[in-house]
Enzyme design. Structure first.
Site, mmCIF file in Angstrom:
data_model
loop_
_atom_site.group_PDB
_atom_site.id
_atom_site.type_symbol
_atom_site.label_atom_id
_atom_site.label_comp_id
_atom_site.label_asym_id
_atom_site.label_seq_id
_atom_site.Cartn_x
_atom_site.Cartn_y
_atom_site.Cartn_z
ATOM 1 N N HIS A 359 0.797 -1.228 0.000
ATOM 2 C CA HIS A 359 0.000 0.000 0.000
ATOM 3 C C HIS A 359 0.827 1.275 0.000
ATOM 4 O O HIS A 359 0.256 2.367 0.010
ATOM 5 C CB HIS A 359 -0.926 0.048 1.219
ATOM 6 C CG HIS A 359 -2.091 -0.880 1.122
ATOM 7 N ND1 HIS A 359 -3.281 -0.512 0.564
ATOM 8 C CD2 HIS A 359 -2.237 -2.168 1.493
ATOM 9 C CE1 HIS A 359 -4.122 -1.529 0.602
ATOM 10 N NE2 HIS A 359 -3.509 -2.551 1.162
ATOM 11 N N LYS A 550 -9.726 13.221 4.236
ATOM 12 C CA LYS A 550 -8.808 12.080 4.262
ATOM 13 C C LYS A 550 -7.869 12.275 5.451
ATOM 14 O O LYS A 550 -7.835 13.365 6.033
ATOM 15 C CB LYS A 550 -8.013 11.985 2.963
ATOM 16 C CG LYS A 550 -7.370 13.319 2.513
ATOM 17 C CD LYS A 550 -6.691 13.212 1.161
ATOM 18 C CE LYS A 550 -7.629 13.204 -0.022
ATOM 19 N NZ LYS A 550 -7.485 12.061 -0.881
ATOM 20 N N ARG A 551 -7.098 11.268 5.812
ATOM 21 C CA ARG A 551 -6.107 11.452 6.873
ATOM 22 C C ARG A 551 -5.257 12.690 6.596
ATOM 23 O O ARG A 551 -4.940 12.988 5.449
ATOM 24 C CB ARG A 551 -5.174 10.229 6.949
ATOM 25 C CG ARG A 551 -5.807 8.942 7.413
ATOM 26 C CD ARG A 551 -6.422 9.033 8.800
ATOM 27 N NE ARG A 551 -5.465 9.426 9.801
ATOM 28 C CZ ARG A 551 -4.902 8.622 10.697
ATOM 29 N NH1 ARG A 551 -5.201 7.353 10.738
ATOM 30 N NH2 ARG A 551 -4.054 9.078 11.583
ATOM 31 N N LYS A 556 -0.352 14.142 1.450
ATOM 32 C CA LYS A 556 -1.674 14.404 0.890
ATOM 33 C C LYS A 556 -1.897 15.903 0.661
ATOM 34 O O LYS A 556 -2.842 16.311 0.003
ATOM 35 C CB LYS A 556 -2.758 13.820 1.796
ATOM 36 C CG LYS A 556 -2.786 12.270 1.794
ATOM 37 C CD LYS A 556 -3.839 11.731 2.742
ATOM 38 C CE LYS A 556 -3.892 10.226 2.851
ATOM 39 N NZ LYS A 556 -4.643 9.570 1.772
ATOM 40 N N THR A 658 -9.086 5.906 -2.595
ATOM 41 C CA THR A 658 -10.429 5.415 -2.904
ATOM 42 C C THR A 658 -11.443 6.540 -2.682
ATOM 43 O O THR A 658 -12.523 6.505 -3.263
ATOM 44 C CB THR A 658 -10.815 4.211 -2.029
ATOM 45 O OG1 THR A 658 -10.509 4.509 -0.659
ATOM 46 C CG2 THR A 658 -10.071 2.962 -2.462
ATOM 47 N N LYS A 662 -15.052 7.471 -4.751
ATOM 48 C CA LYS A 662 -16.363 7.724 -4.143
ATOM 49 C C LYS A 662 -16.927 9.057 -4.615
ATOM 50 O O LYS A 662 -18.123 9.169 -4.902
ATOM 51 C CB LYS A 662 -16.245 7.743 -2.614
ATOM 52 C CG LYS A 662 -15.748 6.461 -1.983
ATOM 53 C CD LYS A 662 -15.422 6.715 -0.494
ATOM 54 C CE LYS A 662 -14.541 5.634 0.076
ATOM 55 N NZ LYS A 662 -13.916 6.063 1.357
HETATM 56 C C1 LIG Z 1 -12.617 6.277 1.640
HETATM 57 C C2 LIG Z 1 -12.168 6.631 2.990
HETATM 58 C C3 LIG Z 1 -10.815 6.893 3.231
HETATM 59 C C4 LIG Z 1 -9.780 6.894 2.141
HETATM 60 O O1 LIG Z 1 -9.738 8.187 1.564
HETATM 61 P P1 LIG Z 1 -8.528 8.622 0.610
HETATM 62 O O2 LIG Z 1 -8.998 9.950 0.092
HETATM 63 O O3 LIG Z 1 -8.442 7.613 -0.471
HETATM 64 O O4 LIG Z 1 -7.318 8.733 1.433
HETATM 65 C C5 LIG Z 1 -10.429 7.239 4.513
HETATM 66 N N1 LIG Z 1 -11.317 7.297 5.522
HETATM 67 C C6 LIG Z 1 -12.629 7.061 5.324
HETATM 68 C C7 LIG Z 1 -13.560 7.172 6.470
HETATM 69 C C8 LIG Z 1 -13.099 6.707 4.065
HETATM 70 O O5 LIG Z 1 -14.402 6.469 3.890
#
Ligand SMILES: *Cc1c(COP(=O)(O)O)cnc(C)c1O
Length: 813
Positions: A359, A550-551, A556, A658, A662
């Site tokens: 990852h 996101k984190r 990022k 991911t 979404k």
């Molecule tokens: C989808 C998701 C992530 C991943 O988000 P990225 O933008 O791909 O880092 C992290 N936390 C939650 C709660 C998510 O639903």
């Protein structure tokens, strides 16, 4: 097909729920709280799941089903009730039943706490994969840890992140079944005794600490309940519940010490998602759940076949990152020491069963453990690792083209002052397939971290792009859009997301466009209300909703986003009467508690938000809202309202992402770098329907090796210089002007993540976004195309590919 053997009409559900309320929860109608209703409803629904679950067990016991085991230290599954109701198609009858009981169904769904068993994308991927495996009829089982306290709850205090304990189990969890009979002993420390019996070497690992792993099972409901798989989570227990001698002596602490120690293994989820936690407890957690899972897998296989000769044909194990990489020596140990299988055969079995998903390529995030620590905690495993390493290196050394430096790269042991066990190399060498999570990531793996291993084993690396489940991330979280799509093209898309392509011609259809835009607008109103409630600020639902959730991590680049916001703020203040596109910048995300730099970025965003939102000159042209405690449930509310999806990582560092999928699925346009799955999103939606900016992965490497000069970039980019000066002068931190100096210092000197290099391109691209957004008709067309072209990014497609290429497991549906 009939989806449940118990009746599922509203009247039957109503009496089932009432029955549970009285006889399982022990409350009557008049005194029931929302929690009680949630429990009663879940228990009634659960009864309707269990018959199918047992049926799935019976079917999968046959030898026509290859068993797939997904080992992951994280499962970010979120709330389960709405998901189960949707997948069982019980949302409507249960809604009616609750309403007739005088209870608001939405309120019942909302009291369920998020199962906070993950940090971010890696854990959410595991959850989407579980959903898709059940939907496609893969005999898939997830294995992880039942953390009593998942990830912390995030709050803000004067703009700073504060961490509060997560207590998701405080009210009990109606979804889980404890399995006191599925218990395995796990050993730590101790010594290895060698002896010989009839010319065979015997290794006896004894002494040290012993804890028990106890199983807790949660049913995972596939679409229409055709397959119900299991998520099995392990909890730490001591074999001795209490030391009665100590207790009777009055030493109450000592009396329960062993129990407390054992339970501490499954107490917390480490909040680090990409740097090694470094704690002994973390390595203990990894071994604890891996060993319990493997013991369980071998026991189940023996019950089915009475031999391990066919383990490779009947079982596939997927390691989600290196956290369970100790599976390689552990499976060897179990086969050799417990089942008396010879070394060569044990290795052949192990390397035909295990697969590994990588990852991250960031060197600091690659897991390594000091040899000295591993030797102490897992002495037998260290022996196996040495022997495996010697065998591999000897084999490779005998090839004429092998050079010594190549062998050093391949070795499981990293030499140097502190000798380290490289978990990535261990997982690679012990696996049949090694997967990258996007096309770009797969390529970069071959060129960087696993370059030499790939040269020796060119058939191992695969690249299967991640995906998200359309059940949760469209059907359930965005019911308005889901209904519109179904009315236009039917409901095949729910299990065959490629069907969304049939929406493409409708991007030009006036009536469809109007409906699509109206749904987005209504989702934005819902989010606006949430922002008002949580952050106390008003935002205009007509403004552009620009989202980065996101984190919080330097790679990022939330910092790039907030710097752009500052530059825009300064520009608006200079020319308040110009025609500015109103915009709401929405942030969400947690920083690891020890990640000082990331926490300072949170503080900066909150401080900038306070100043901008309170500035009468701005008059709503720019608003900034950082929503606290980002988790799956919050994502489900934010994503349907998102219009611009921020995917702005330094190219080459986001393995897939991911969140990007979404958002696009829900009709947001992406502003992003050519990183991770953004590259493939661009290929699918087309250049006109995405905003790409910044350096490519190749240019990033080049720039870092020469030509990276942040100081001169800042000097030649006035809007950036002014934004940085504004921070440095304390405009957002009047009480403490030097507060953000560490961030500024870093940008001016190292800027490892190339924020300054990409700033100009990012800012200009944002202004291009403004222009396109000004024509709502064109924007809506592009949004529809984004939804229409997301078929590829279903986790069903990912799982089909895994089943075909990696697991060689048949699909039942
Ligand atoms: C989808 C998701 C992530 C991943 O988000 P990225 O933008 O791909 O880092 C992290 N936390 C939650 C709660 C998510 O639903």
């Amino acid at each position: 097909m009939s989806i449940a053997s118990k009746p599922i009409d509203p009247a039957a559900l109503k009496s089932a729920i009432l029955d549970k309320l009285v006889y399982s929860v022990g409350k009557d109608l008049d005194r029931a709280t929302r929690h009680d209703w949630f429990f009663a409803t879940t228990l009634a629904v659960r009864d309707r799941i269990v018959d199918h679950w047992m049926q799935t067990h019976r079917e999968q016991a046959g030898d026509g089903h290859k068993h797939v085991y997904y080992l992951s230290l994280e499962f970010l599954i979120g709330r389960l009730l709405a998901d189960a109701l949707n997948n069982m198609q019980l949302m409507e009858p249960v809604g009616i039943a609750l309403s007739e009981l005088g209870v608001d169904p939405d309120e019942v769904l909302k009291v369920e706490p998020d199962a906070a068993l993950g940090n971010g994308g890696l854990g959410r991927l595991a959850a989407c994969f579980m959903d898709s495996m059940a939907t496609l009829g893969v005999a898939g089982m997830g294995y992880g840890i039942r953390y009593e306290h998942g990830l912390f709850k995030q709050g803000f205090d004067s703009g700073w992140q504060v961490e509060r304990p997560e207590d998701w189990l405080a009210f009990g969890n109606p979804w889980e079944f404890e399995r006191p009979e599925a218990v395995y002993p796990i050993r730590f420390f101790g010594t290895v005794k060698e002896s010989e019996i009839e010319g065979r070497k015997i290794y006896l690992w004894e002494g040290g600490e012993r804890v028990l792993a106890v199983a807790w099972d949660t049913p995972i409901v596939g679409w229409q309940g055709q397959t119900i798989n299991t998520l099995r989570l392990w909890s730490g227990q001591s074999g001795n519940l209490i030391d009665l001698d100590a207790f009777n002596r009055g030493d109450y602490v000592k009396a329960v010490e062993e129990q407390v120690n054992a339970q501490s293994i499954s107490r917390v989820l480490y909040p680090n998602d990409s740097t090694e936690a470094g704690q002994l407890l973390r390595l203990k957690q990894e071994y604890f759940f891996t060993s319990a899972s493997l013991q369980d897998i071998l026991r189940r296989h023996l019950a089915r076949f009475e031999t391990f000769d066919n383990l490779g044909q009947q079982v596939a194990i997927q390691l989600n990152d290196t956290h369970p990489a100790i599976a390689v020596p552990e499976l060897m140990r179990l086969l050799i020491d417990d089942y008396e299988i010879a070394w060569d055969k044990a290795f052949a079995i192990t390397s035909s069963v295990i697969n590994y998903t990588n990852h991250t390529l960031m060197p600091e995030a690659l897991e390594r453990w000091p040899v000295s620590l591993m030797e102490r905690l897992l002495p037998r495993h260290m022996q196996i690792i040495y022997e495996l390493n010697a065998q591999v290196l000897n084999e490779l050394r005998s090839k004429p083209e092998t050079r010594d430096p190549d062998l050093a790269e391949v070795s499981i042991i990293g030499e140097g002052r502190d000798r380290m066990v490289r978990m990535g190399n261990l997982a690679f060498l012990g696996s049949r397939r090694v997967n990258g999570v996007s096309a770009l990531h797969g390529d970069l793996m071959k060129e960087t971290v696993f370059k030499q291993l790939h040269a020796f084993y060119p058939q191992k690396i695969t690249a299967i792009t991640n995906g998200v489940t359309p059940r949760r991330w469209l059907l359930s979280c965005n019911p308005g859009l889901a209904a519109l799509i179904t009315s236009a093209i039917g409901d095949r898309w729910i299990t065959d997301l490629e069907a969304l392509d049939e929406l493409t011609p409708l991007a030009k259809d006036a009536s469809f466009k109007e409906h699509f835009a109206r749904i987005k607008r209504s989702n934005k109103e819902v989010l606006a209300a949430l922002i008002a409630k949580r952050n106390g600020i008003g935002v205009d639902p007509d403004a552009l909703f620009d989202v980065q959730i996101k984190r919080i991590h330097e790679y990022k680049r939330q910092l790039l986003n907030i710097l752009e916001a500052i530059a825009l703020y300064l520009a608006i203040k200079q020319r308040p009467d110009a025609d500015w596109q109103p915009r709401v910048k929405i942030f969400g995300g947690k920083a690891a508690p020890s990640y000082v730099r990331a926490k300072l970025v949170i503080k900066l965003i909150n401080d900038v938000a306070r100043v901008v939102n309170g500035d009468p000159d701005i008059d709503g042209k720019l608003r900034i809202a950082f929503l606290p405690n980002y988790n799956v449930s919050l994502a489900e509310r934010i994503i349907p309202a998102g219009e611009l999806s921020e995917q702005i990582s330094t190219a080459g560092l986001e393995a897939s992402g991911t969140g990007n999928m979404k958002f696009a699925l829900n009709g947001a346009l992406t502003i992003g770098t050519l990183d991770g799955a953004n590259v493939e999103i661009k290929d699918h939606v087309g250049d006109d329907n995405i905003f790409i900016f910044g350096l490519t992965a190749e240019q990033v490497l080049e720039r870092r090796s020469h030509g990276h000069n942040p100081q001169s970039t800042i000097e030649t980019t006035p809007i950036l210089r002014e934004a940085l000066d504004a921070i440095g002068q304390g405009r957002f931190s009047v009480d403490n002007p030097s507060l953000f100096r560490p961030l500024l210092e870093d940008l001016r000197t190292t800027d490892w993540f190339l924020v300054t290099d990409d700033f100009k391109s990012y800012f200009d691209t944002q202004r291009r976004v403004d222009k396109v957004y000004a024509d709502q008709s064109i924007w809506t067309e592009k949004a529809i195309i984004n939804t229409a072209k997301m078929g590829f990014f279903s986790s069903d497609r990912s799982i089909r590919e895994y089943a075909d290429v990696i697991w060689q497991a048949p699909l039942a549906h």
